[in-house]
Design a protein around this motif. Structure first.
Motif, PDB file in Angstrom:
ATOM      1  N   PHE A 204       0.854  -1.181   0.000  1.00 20.12           N
ATOM      2  CA  PHE A 204       0.000   0.000   0.000  1.00 20.12           C
ATOM      3  C   PHE A 204       0.892   1.233   0.000  1.00 20.12           C
ATOM      4  N   MET A 205       0.337   2.349  -0.460  1.00 18.98           N
ATOM      5  CA  MET A 205       1.089   3.599  -0.523  1.00 18.98           C
ATOM      6  C   MET A 205       0.859   4.405   0.750  1.00 18.98           C
ATOM      7  N   ALA A 206       1.956   4.926   1.305  1.00 15.39           N
ATOM      8  CA  ALA A 206       1.843   5.741   2.519  1.00 15.39           C
ATOM      9  C   ALA A 206       3.169   6.432   2.782  1.00 15.39           C
ATOM     10  N   ASP A 207       3.101   7.551   3.496  1.00 14.24           N
ATOM     11  CA  ASP A 207       4.305   8.254   3.938  1.00 14.24           C
ATOM     12  C   ASP A 207       4.656   7.814   5.349  1.00 14.24           C
ATOM     13  N   GLY A 208       5.947   7.849   5.664  1.00 19.85           N
ATOM     14  CA  GLY A 208       6.386   7.531   7.009  1.00 19.85           C
ATOM     15  C   GLY A 208       6.893   6.107   7.144  1.00 19.85           C
ATOM     16  N   SER A 209       7.147   5.720   8.384  1.00 24.25           N
ATOM     17  CA  SER A 209       7.688   4.405   8.696  1.00 24.25           C
ATOM     18  C   SER A 209       6.659   3.602   9.478  1.00 24.25           C
ATOM     19  N   ILE A 210       6.529   2.319   9.164  1.00 23.04           N
ATOM     20  CA  ILE A 210       5.594   1.447   9.874  1.00 23.04           C
ATOM     21  C   ILE A 210       6.094   1.216  11.301  1.00 23.04           C
ATOM     22  N   VAL A 211       5.208   1.415  12.278  1.00 26.03           N
ATOM     23  CA  VAL A 211       5.602   1.190  13.674  1.00 26.03           C
ATOM     24  C   VAL A 211       4.672   0.232  14.422  1.00 26.03           C
ATOM     25  N   ALA A 212       3.449   0.012  13.931  1.00 29.49           N
ATOM     26  CA  ALA A 212       2.536  -0.900  14.635  1.00 29.49           C
ATOM     27  C   ALA A 212       1.457  -1.416  13.691  1.00 29.49           C
ATOM     28  N   LEU A 213       0.965  -2.618  13.998  1.00 25.26           N
ATOM     29  CA  LEU A 213      -0.111  -3.256  13.243  1.00 25.26           C
ATOM     30  C   LEU A 213      -1.158  -3.786  14.210  1.00 25.26           C
ATOM     31  N   GLU A 214      -2.426  -3.766  13.778  1.00 20.88           N
ATOM     32  CA  GLU A 214      -3.502  -4.358  14.562  1.00 20.88           C
ATOM     33  C   GLU A 214      -4.653  -4.681  13.615  1.00 20.88           C
ATOM     34  N   PHE A 215      -5.205  -5.886  13.689  1.00 19.12           N
ATOM     35  CA  PHE A 215      -6.344  -6.211  12.837  1.00 19.12           C
ATOM     36  C   PHE A 215      -7.555  -5.377  13.240  1.00 19.12           C
ATOM     37  N   PHE A 216      -8.211  -4.799  12.216  1.00 20.99           N
ATOM     38  CA  PHE A 216      -9.438  -4.034  12.405  1.00 20.99           C
ATOM     39  C   PHE A 216     -10.646  -4.963  12.328  1.00 20.99           C
ATOM     40  N   GLY A 274       3.087   2.089  19.398  1.00 17.48           N
ATOM     41  CA  GLY A 274       2.294   0.913  19.733  1.00 17.48           C
ATOM     42  C   GLY A 274       0.813   1.124  19.549  1.00 17.48           C
ATOM     43  N   LEU A 275       0.089   0.021  19.217  1.00 15.86           N
ATOM     44  CA  LEU A 275      -1.342   0.100  18.940  1.00 15.86           C
ATOM     45  C   LEU A 275      -2.000  -1.214  19.356  1.00 15.86           C
ATOM     46  N   THR A 276      -3.156  -1.122  20.033  1.00 19.24           N
ATOM     47  CA  THR A 276      -3.915  -2.325  20.385  1.00 19.24           C
ATOM     48  C   THR A 276      -5.400  -2.004  20.451  1.00 19.24           C
ATOM     49  N   ARG A 277      -6.201  -3.010  20.159  1.00 22.84           N
ATOM     50  CA  ARG A 277      -7.649  -2.861  20.213  1.00 22.84           C
ATOM     51  C   ARG A 277      -8.139  -3.124  21.632  1.00 22.84           C
ATOM     52  N   VAL A 278      -9.077  -2.295  22.082  1.00 19.45           N
ATOM     53  CA  VAL A 278      -9.662  -2.452  23.412  1.00 19.45           C
ATOM     54  C   VAL A 278     -11.042  -3.088  23.307  1.00 19.45           C
ATOM     55  N   GLU A 279     -11.901  -2.496  22.502  1.00 20.81           N
ATOM     56  CA  GLU A 279     -13.248  -3.016  22.274  1.00 20.81           C
ATOM     57  C   GLU A 279     -13.825  -2.344  21.045  1.00 20.81           C
ATOM     58  N   ALA A 280     -14.699  -3.060  20.335  1.00 24.49           N
ATOM     59  CA  ALA A 280     -15.368  -2.501  19.167  1.00 24.49           C
ATOM     60  C   ALA A 280     -14.390  -1.650  18.348  1.00 24.49           C
ATOM     61  N   TYR A 283      -9.355   1.953  20.615  1.00 22.72           N
ATOM     62  CA  TYR A 283      -7.966   1.499  20.602  1.00 22.72           C
ATOM     63  C   TYR A 283      -7.119   2.317  21.562  1.00 22.72           C
ATOM     64  N   LEU A 284      -6.008   1.716  21.968  1.00 24.96           N
ATOM     65  CA  LEU A 284      -4.979   2.406  22.728  1.00 24.96           C
ATOM     66  C   LEU A 284      -3.738   2.551  21.869  1.00 24.96           C
ATOM     67  N   MET A 285      -3.057   3.684  22.020  1.00 26.08           N
ATOM     68  CA  MET A 285      -1.817   3.965  21.310  1.00 26.08           C
ATOM     69  C   MET A 285      -0.798   4.461  22.331  1.00 26.08           C
TER      70      MET A 285
END
Length: 306
Positions: A204-216, A274-280, A283-285
């Motif tokens: 995918f196209m994007a600016d910057g550096s990848i730092v975290a992933l989380e399934f949506f 950092g990134l994580t899903r909390v509910e629905a 998210y927390l970062m």
């Protein structure tokens, strides 16, 4: 005044607490144009526990009221978190661990650079920037086993540099483990960022550096990116949703920018990693303070708007 500031910081580090923080700019235009809503933000200050300092947080995961943080110094932290009425009302520091190998020994310095954290099947996944690898760990930091990653990621000479390794990791039942280097590999098209499962890749196209992933959801991944200009000190954090099931023959996938937070527009950012899903859709970062007295460990609660 300067001495008071340092004394206060020292006190907070000794005793530990969370402090309210305003991350949003005063100009509401730069807030409302985003597809996320900031619900709360806190500065984290916690004392050394079991001779393990709380700093340089690189990722986090959430599970039933418990948050695990990982540090790029090879430490793992466990907290109870209380989120009430869309606010981070409290954090209770439960324990701290050193990441260890199967023999129970602390990782050697070049192998400690833990950057990505995910929770799958009641175990933790940790990705490492140097000595690039993804490893299963127990919740008390003991190595279970290393997993096999995509063939393009197995050769250390393929990475842009030794400090641009596997910055992020996530997982689900359909795609298995998905990881990504901070920067595109040497032989990759630099205009694209790439996510890797064991057998497939997703661009995918994007600016910057990848730092975290989380399934949506089952087929979409949230990607957190950062950008920093050392000359102007400008910081940017972007959140992009990538559809893994909507890619063309060249592995280029449909993506959507959900947020682009720019310090030049008044966003009070730090080094979010950092990134994580909390509910629905909540998210927390978290940010990495780089063990720098002028930076902060920020914990941000936000919601993705429908």
């Amino acid at each position: 005044m300067k001495y008071f500031f340092f004394a206060l910081l020292f006190f907070l580090q000794l005793h530990g607490q969370i402090t309210a923080y305003k991350i949003t700019p005063d100009n509401t235009l730069h807030v409302t144009k985003q597809k996320i809503k900031i619900l709360d933000a806190k500065i984290l200050h916690f004392e050394t526990k079991k001779r393990i300092p709380f700093h340089e947080i690189s990722d986090l995961v959430y599970e039933n009221g418990v948050v695990y943080f990982v540090s790029d110094q090879g430490y793992l932290y466990k907290f109870f978190i209380n989120i009430r009425k869309n606010k981070i009302s409290s954090l209770q520091y439960l324990d701290a661990y050193v990441l260890k190998n199967k023999k129970g020994k602390k990782l050697k310095k070049k192998k400690r650079d833990a950057e990505g954290l995910a929770l799958c099947k009641d175990r933790l996944l940790v990705s490492f920037e140097r000595k690039q690898r993804v490893v299963w760990y127990s919740k008390n930091g003991l190595k279970i086993k290393k997993i096999k990653i995509h063939k393009d990621l197995q050769n250390k000479n393929n990475y842009a540099s030794k400090n641009k390794g596997l910055e992020a990791v996530t997982c689900n039942d359909k795609y298995g483990v998905v990881t990504a280097p901070e920067s595109p590999l040497k032989n990759a098209d630099p205009q694209y960022k790439t996510l890797y499962s064991k057998e497939h890749l997703f661009k995918f196209m994007a600016d910057g550096s990848i730092v975290a992933l989380e399934f949506f959801d089952e087929d979409s991944v949230l990607v957190l990116l950062r950008d920093f200009n050392y000359l102007t000190r400008r910081r940017m954090s972007s959140l992009i949703k990538v559809q893994l099931n909507n890619c063309n023959a060249k592995y280029i996938c449909k993506s959507e920018v959900l947020a682009k937070l720019d310090s030049s527009n008044g966003w009070k950012l730090d080094n979010f990693e950092g990134l994580t899903r909390v509910e629905a859709n909540k998210y927390l970062m978290v940010s990495d303070d780089n063990e720098n007295i002028f930076q902060k460990t920020l914990l941000v609660l936000f919601e993705i708007m429908p």
